[in-house]
Design an enzyme around this catalytic site. Structure first.
Site: not given
Ligand code: ZN
Ligand code: ZN
Length: 344
Positions: A202, A227, A198-200
């Site tokens: 996508g 997120i 995951y990241c901020t």
């Protein structure tokens, strides 16, 4: 041939923006897709968006598009319609920035780049067509109920430091390009396990999931919309929230509080704190975590040396900044990279 460049000065353009009566909506979107001729696509896009008074920054590469733009409210629907009329952008997720006055851009810049996310991958066999499965908030929660599922945070360490998912592992590197091989190395004995990246928003984890598949991992997932989208879904659907702390964002707020837990510590005194600040000494500007007490004590500075500098008259400070290596001093985000001797 349409005019593809602005001939008006930056100052005038900014002035135009300030005179606008209508408010603007700031949106971001991205999509990985093999664009055959990025330059041709850039020119078409520029012409169409210009008509809709779109401002912002867009990157186009043969692997896709990454855009952050603002549009006058009344032109939001036409913009959406236009974007969705492009085959590979049909139903692309448009993330609308909430705490934003739409004044961040006053010109439209569309640049053709090698990649939309720099990844350092040189293997010609790598491509973005084969990527991991998308997981939404529901499925994320379900999969992570299994203690065997591995959750990997693909953001920078200072983002992880103030907030992350329960059980998420950090890939401790300063850059995404270093993180990719590092993640594969860290997980080399877990090739059959379920891995969720995951990241901020996508864009990074989507690439990371493709990279992990490329490196022989079998069950790779990535959190759709990152997120930001997860938190929205959790609120909308009343799901359990597995993200703890703050979500780091790159605007003036430097972070959005998701839960009340404070999982980080002040870099100066070690007390619980997750407030990122930039050092008040303009010649330093270091991004670090500082509690309220230390902020008072040090006047928002990262060190004694910076504190001494901000006491000087402005002219003298400017004089001192001359010839300093800005690459080293500015945006030096990691505590580990804080210049030695100044922070202890
Ligand atoms: Zn402190
Ligand atoms: Zn400093």
């Amino acid at each position: 041939m349409a005019v593809l460049h602005n001939r008006v000065s930056q100052k005038e353009l900014k002035q135009h923006l300030l005179q606008e009566k209508e408010s603007r909506i700031t949106i971001s979107f991205y999509r990985y897709y093999s664009i055959t001729d990025p330059i041709v696509f850039r020119d078409e896009l520029y012409t169409a968006l210009n008509v809709l008074d779109v401002f912002g920054r867009i990157y186009i590469a043969s692997e896709g598009i990454n855009a952050q733009v603002s549009v006058p409210q009344s032109k939001f629907d036409p913009l959406k319609e236009y974007l969705f009329s492009i085959d590979f952008l049909k139903n692309v997720r448009l993330n609308i920035a909430i705490d934003d006055d739409g004044r961040s851009f006053w010109v439209l810049k569309i640049k053709v780049r090698d990649k939309i996310v720099a990844d350092g991958i040189t293997d010609p066999d790598f491509n973005m067509n084969k990527k991991g499965h998308y997981v939404d908030a529901d499925l994320f929660n379900e999969l992570t109920n299994d203690p065997d599922t591995i959750v990997v945070d693909m953001r920078n360490h200072y983002e992880y430091e103030v907030g992350h998912f329960e059980q998420a592992i950090e890939v401790p590197s300063d850059t995404f390009r270093e993180q990719l091989p590092m993640a594969a190395e860290m997980l080399k004995n877990a090739k059959e396990k379920k891995i969720i990246m995951y990241c901020t928003g996508g864009i990074r984890c989507e690439k990371a999931s493709a990279y992990m598949l490329h490196r022989g991992f079998q069950n790779v997932f990535h959190l759709v919309g990152g997120i930001i989208h997860y938190v929205n879904q959790v609120e909308e659907k009343g799901l359990e929230n597995k993200f703890k702390g703050k979500n780091f964002v790159f605007d003036n707020r430097l972070g959005e509080r998701i839960t009340e837990e404070i999982i980080a510590k002040c870099h100066q005194c070690g007390k619980p704190s997750d407030t990122h600040v930039n050092c008040a000494n303009e010649g330093c500007h270091l991004l670090f975590i500082q509690c309220n007490d230390c902020a008072k004590k040090w006047g928002g500075c990262c060190s004694e040396a910076c504190y001494a500098i901000v006491q000087l008259p402005t002219e003298q400070q400017k004089e001192l900044r001359k010839g300093t290596d800005k690459g080293q001093n500015i945006f030096n985000k990691s505590r580990k990279r804080m210049r030695p001797g100044l922070n202890e």
